[in-house]
Every structure is written in C-alpha cells, then in structure tokens.
Scaffold this active site. Structure first.
Site, short mmCIF file in Angstrom:
data_model
loop_
_atom_site.label_atom_id
_atom_site.label_comp_id
_atom_site.label_asym_id
_atom_site.label_seq_id
_atom_site.Cartn_x
_atom_site.Cartn_y
_atom_site.Cartn_z
N ASN A 128 0.82 -1.21 0.00
CA ASN A 128 0.00 0.00 0.00
C ASN A 128 0.86 1.26 0.00
O ASN A 128 0.65 2.17 -0.80
CB ASN A 128 -0.91 -0.02 1.22
CG ASN A 128 -2.17 0.78 1.00
OD1 ASN A 128 -3.04 0.37 0.26
ND2 ASN A 128 -2.25 1.94 1.60
N SER A 181 7.08 10.81 8.29
CA SER A 181 6.85 10.64 9.72
C SER A 181 8.16 10.77 10.49
O SER A 181 9.23 10.44 9.96
CB SER A 181 6.26 9.25 9.95
OG SER A 181 6.35 8.90 11.30
N TYR A 225 5.94 -0.20 8.92
CA TYR A 225 5.33 1.11 8.64
C TYR A 225 6.42 2.18 8.52
O TYR A 225 6.50 2.92 7.54
CB TYR A 225 4.34 1.50 9.75
CG TYR A 225 3.97 2.96 9.69
CD1 TYR A 225 3.14 3.44 8.69
CD2 TYR A 225 4.48 3.88 10.61
CE1 TYR A 225 2.82 4.80 8.60
CE2 TYR A 225 4.18 5.23 10.54
CZ TYR A 225 3.35 5.69 9.53
OH TYR A 225 3.04 7.02 9.44
N LYS A 231 7.98 4.47 5.13
CA LYS A 231 8.15 5.93 4.99
C LYS A 231 9.60 6.26 4.61
O LYS A 231 9.85 7.12 3.76
CB LYS A 231 7.77 6.64 6.30
CG LYS A 231 6.31 6.53 6.66
CD LYS A 231 5.45 7.35 5.72
CE LYS A 231 3.98 7.23 6.04
NZ LYS A 231 3.10 7.79 5.01
N1 LIG Z 1 -1.73 10.29 12.21
C1 LIG Z 1 -0.44 10.18 12.54
O1 LIG Z 1 -0.10 10.04 13.72
C2 LIG Z 1 0.63 10.25 11.48
C3 LIG Z 1 1.96 10.50 11.86
C4 LIG Z 1 2.94 10.54 10.87
C5 LIG Z 1 2.60 10.33 9.54
N2 LIG Z 1 1.32 10.08 9.21
C6 LIG Z 1 0.99 9.83 7.80
O2 LIG Z 1 0.07 10.80 7.35
C7 LIG Z 1 -0.82 10.24 6.37
C8 LIG Z 1 -2.24 10.52 6.79
O3 LIG Z 1 -2.45 9.97 8.09
P1 LIG Z 1 -3.87 10.04 8.81
O4 LIG Z 1 -3.62 10.02 10.26
O5 LIG Z 1 -4.70 11.10 8.22
O6 LIG Z 1 -4.43 8.60 8.39
P2 LIG Z 1 -5.87 8.18 7.87
O7 LIG Z 1 -5.91 6.70 7.87
O8 LIG Z 1 -6.93 8.91 8.61
O9 LIG Z 1 -5.83 8.72 6.36
C9 LIG Z 1 -5.26 8.00 5.31
C10 LIG Z 1 -6.27 7.99 4.17
O10 LIG Z 1 -5.70 7.30 3.07
C11 LIG Z 1 -6.70 6.44 2.52
N3 LIG Z 1 -5.99 5.35 1.86
C12 LIG Z 1 -5.19 4.41 2.41
N4 LIG Z 1 -4.69 3.61 1.46
C13 LIG Z 1 -5.17 4.06 0.27
C14 LIG Z 1 -5.02 3.64 -1.07
N5 LIG Z 1 -4.27 2.58 -1.39
N6 LIG Z 1 -5.65 4.33 -2.04
C15 LIG Z 1 -6.42 5.41 -1.73
N7 LIG Z 1 -6.61 5.83 -0.48
C16 LIG Z 1 -5.99 5.16 0.52
C17 LIG Z 1 -7.55 6.02 3.70
O11 LIG Z 1 -8.85 5.61 3.34
C18 LIG Z 1 -7.57 7.30 4.53
O12 LIG Z 1 -8.64 8.13 4.16
C19 LIG Z 1 -0.46 8.77 6.29
O13 LIG Z 1 0.39 8.56 5.19
C20 LIG Z 1 0.28 8.51 7.58
O14 LIG Z 1 1.20 7.46 7.48
C21 LIG Z 1 0.32 10.05 10.14
#
Ligand SMILES: NC(=O)c1ccc[n+]([C@@H]2O[C@H](COP(=O)([O-])OP(=O)(O)OC[C@H]3O[C@@H](n4cnc5c(N)ncnc54)[C@H](O)[C@@H]3O)[C@@H](O)[C@H]2O)c1
Length: 339
Positions: A99, A124, A149, A153
């Site tokens: 993914n 991240s 994970y 990244k």
């Molecule tokens: N929330 C955290 O603590 C955090 C920290 C560091 C980095 N991140 C990164 O930030 C990004 C957003 O995080 P978030 O907390 O909003 O997560 P989230 O799960 O709420 O949002 C991710 C979105 O991506 C969509 N998605 C996943 N795989 C997909 C695919 N193959 N095709 C289309 N859509 C897809 C999901 O449906 C979701 O809406 C992610 O990449 C995550 O790794 C998040």
C-alpha cells in the site's frame, strides 16, 4: 491552483483539504475510503462553503488514477494515502509495503506520465529510527525504523530523492509529522479511528465519552520526568497549515528539489501530561492503568522544528488547551465518529 490530495478523506487529509479550500485552492480528493468516511468530505465542503471533486479510487489502480489525472488539470499533489498502524504493520508487512510503497510508486508513475512535478509527501518522525538522539533535526541521517510502517516511509523518502536526482524539474517536500492530535475548532471533523484506537488521544477521548472503560498507559518506568513516554504533540490544524506553506515554498523553487521538514512543536509532553491536560481543560475524568511497555516504543522524541520555521515560514500557534478542547468538542459532538 488545483491540488490533488490522496487520502484526503482521512484525519490529516480532511483538515488539510479544509485549509486548501479556505485559501482558494481547488481540490480533487482521491481516496479508497479504507480508513475514512465520505462524510468527512461532505462536512469539509460545508465548513469551507466551497465544493471539491472526489474520486473513490485506490492509488494502486494505475488506470483509474490515470483517469483522474486526465480529467483534471492538476498542478501539484499532496500524498496522504497510506496505512499507518505501526503494530498492524508488524503483523502484515506485505500489506504495508504494497500500500505505502507500491501505492506511492504508482502515483509517481502517473504523475510522470501526466507531467505533474510537484509533490508534498506525508512522512513521519519514525524515519529517524532508534539511533538518532532527540530532538530530531533534518540533518540527521534517516535511521532504521523498527516497524514495516516506519520503513515504508523511509524507503519512500529515498525513492523520492532518487527521482529528484534523475528528473531535474521534480520538486518534493517530505513533511515529517510528529504526533498530530486535536480537531478542527468547529467540532465537525476529527480523528475517527476504526475499532480500537492505536493512538493516545482518540483513546483518551473515547474513555472520556464512555466508549472505552480505561486507558492503558504502556510503561511507567521510562527514563523520563514521570516515567511515561515523551512525544511532540501537534495540533492537526497547525499541521494542515504546514502543507499550505510547503506548497508555497515548492512554488517558489526555480529548480527541482527534494527536501524534508519536521512538523512538530519542539515541546515534548508525557502521556501523563496529556491525560492531566485533558482532565484540566475539559473537566472530564480519564480512568487509566499502567500496562507493560510495548515493543519498539522509544522513551522520548521530539522535533527541532527550526527548519520549517525559517524556510517554510511555518509556526504552530495552537496551545495544549486548544488540542484538548478541540479533541473533546469533536468527540463529544460525534461519539461514534462519522457514523
Ligand atoms: N496520524 C499520525 O499520527 C501520522 C503521523 C505521521 C505520519 N502520518 C501519515 O500521514 C498520512 C495521513 O495519516 P492520517 O492520520 O490522516 O491517516 P488516515 O488513515 O486517517 O488517512 C489515510 C487515508 O488514506 C486512505 N488510503 C489508504 N490507502 C489508500 C489507497 N491505497 N488508495 C487510496 N486511499 C488510501 C484512507 O482511506 C484514509 O482516508 C499517512 O500517510 C500517515 O502514514 C500520520
């Protein structure tokens, strides 16, 4: 400008889409809704008073993604789509690599074929791995994250560097998020995890709203001021605004570039600081117990966010009180999230 936002229905994505729309950008969201609800986008449009375009597409589906790029005149991409649960990634490494890495590679191929050369990537703090001492700063080398994970990244950041070396006009900003919490001040959008929350803040607020009995705090003998882990919590609205600043910075770059920026406050807070802050600022009691440490959890890390301040002109403005009050407004008004 028209910005394509992958994963725009998710937690950070929806707040960023709101920030984009309110600043006059046109937005096309691509999301497969595997961890989100279209309702988030309905509410974002309501808040912004402006419509967006939405395609329910998996970014690994090259043909479908290509159709979206053909349909709209995309200027830049903000790439949130990915899976993000550290623990789950240990159990399902292939799902995560597929993914997060394959998905990004497909997106990059479609961008190349469509002539779109500007990307903001959701990275991240985990890319710093276990070896780098805090506070983390961007001159430290990418480390060896312990989970698939975190590795996904780190690998994507390296792929992006290679692409920028190969293609002179490609412009990339990798934003290394620390610990996003909070919700839009309206209480209409927020973090809505599926099942048991993996992150601290939604767990705290779900205990307060009566959905969960008590919070388990993993470890109370870390070498920190109160024995619990220290993290750099950042309000999701501040984080969302960082993407707008990154887009503006990329727009100013005359040549291709690939750079990374920490988005954090630089202020480490313990798990107990968060629990006590939540109780103090919302008046809600949070039952908790101490549990065994989780494998792979680091005692403490936080950001040196000076590069984002000086180069992007980005500075977080929200307080701990804002983070707590906004989380509670979202949780109490939406006890079952978007359902
Ligand atoms: N929330 C955290 O603590 C955090 C920290 C560091 C980095 N991140 C990164 O930030 C990004 C957003 O995080 P978030 O907390 O909003 O997560 P989230 O799960 O709420 O949002 C991710 C979105 O991506 C969509 N998605 C996943 N795989 C997909 C695919 N193959 N095709 C289309 N859509 C897809 C999901 O449906 C979701 O809406 C992610 O990449 C995550 O790794 C998040």
């Amino acid at each position: 400008m028209t910005i394509l936002v992958t994963g725009g229905a998710g937690y950070i994505g929806s707040h960023t889409v709101l920030a984009l729309l309110t600043r006059g950008y046109d937005v096309v969201v691509v999301d497969n809704l595997c961890n989100s609800s279209e309702q988030a986008l309905v509410r974002v449009q309501q808040l912004a008073g402006k419509a967006l375009s939405f395609a329910q597409v998996d970014i690994r589906d090259k043909a479908e993604l290509g159709n979206v790029f053909q349909q709209y005149n995309i200027d830049a991409v903000i790439h949130f789509a990915g899976l993000k649960a550290v623990g789950e990634s240990n159990d399902k490494p292939l799902t995560y690599y597929q993914n997060n890495i394959q998905g990004t590679m497909t997106l990059l191929e479609v961008m190349q074929e469509s002539g779109v050369k500007t990307l903001v990537f959701s990275s991240s703090a985990t890319v710093y791995g276990e070896q780098n001492p805090p506070p983390y700063h961007e001159e430290q080398a990418i480390g060896s994250p312990s989970s698939p994970y975190g590795k996904s990244k780190a690998i994507v950041e390296q792929i992006l560097q290679d692409i920028c070396r190969a293609q002179e006009q490609f412009k990339v900003a990798s934003l290394r998020y620390f610990n996003p919490i909070g919700a839009d001040v309206s209480g209409l959008i927020g973090e809505d995890p599926n099942g048991i929350p993996n992150n601290l803040m939604p767990f705290v607020s779900q205990v307060a709203v009566g959905k969960r009995e008590k919070l388990s705090i993993f470890g109370n003998d870390y070498p920190t001021k109160d024995g619990t882990c220290l993290r750099d919590y950042i309000h999701v609205t501040d984080l969302a605004n960082g993407h707008i600043d990154a887009l503006a910075w990329l727009d100013k770059q005359v040549n291709g570039c690939c750079d990374a920026f920490n988005l954090g406050t630089g202020n480490p807070l313990s798990v107990l600081d968060i629990v006590q802050g939540f109780e103090q600022f919302t008046g809600q009691k949070v039952c908790y117990e101490f549990a065994a440490k989780r494998q792979g959890d680091l005692a403490a890390f936080w950001a040196d966010a000076s590069k984002a301040r000086t180069e992007l002109g980005w500075q977080p403005v929200k307080s701990l009180k804002d983070m707590m009050v906004d989380t509670w407004r979202w949780q109490s008004q939406n006890p079952n999230g978007y359902c």
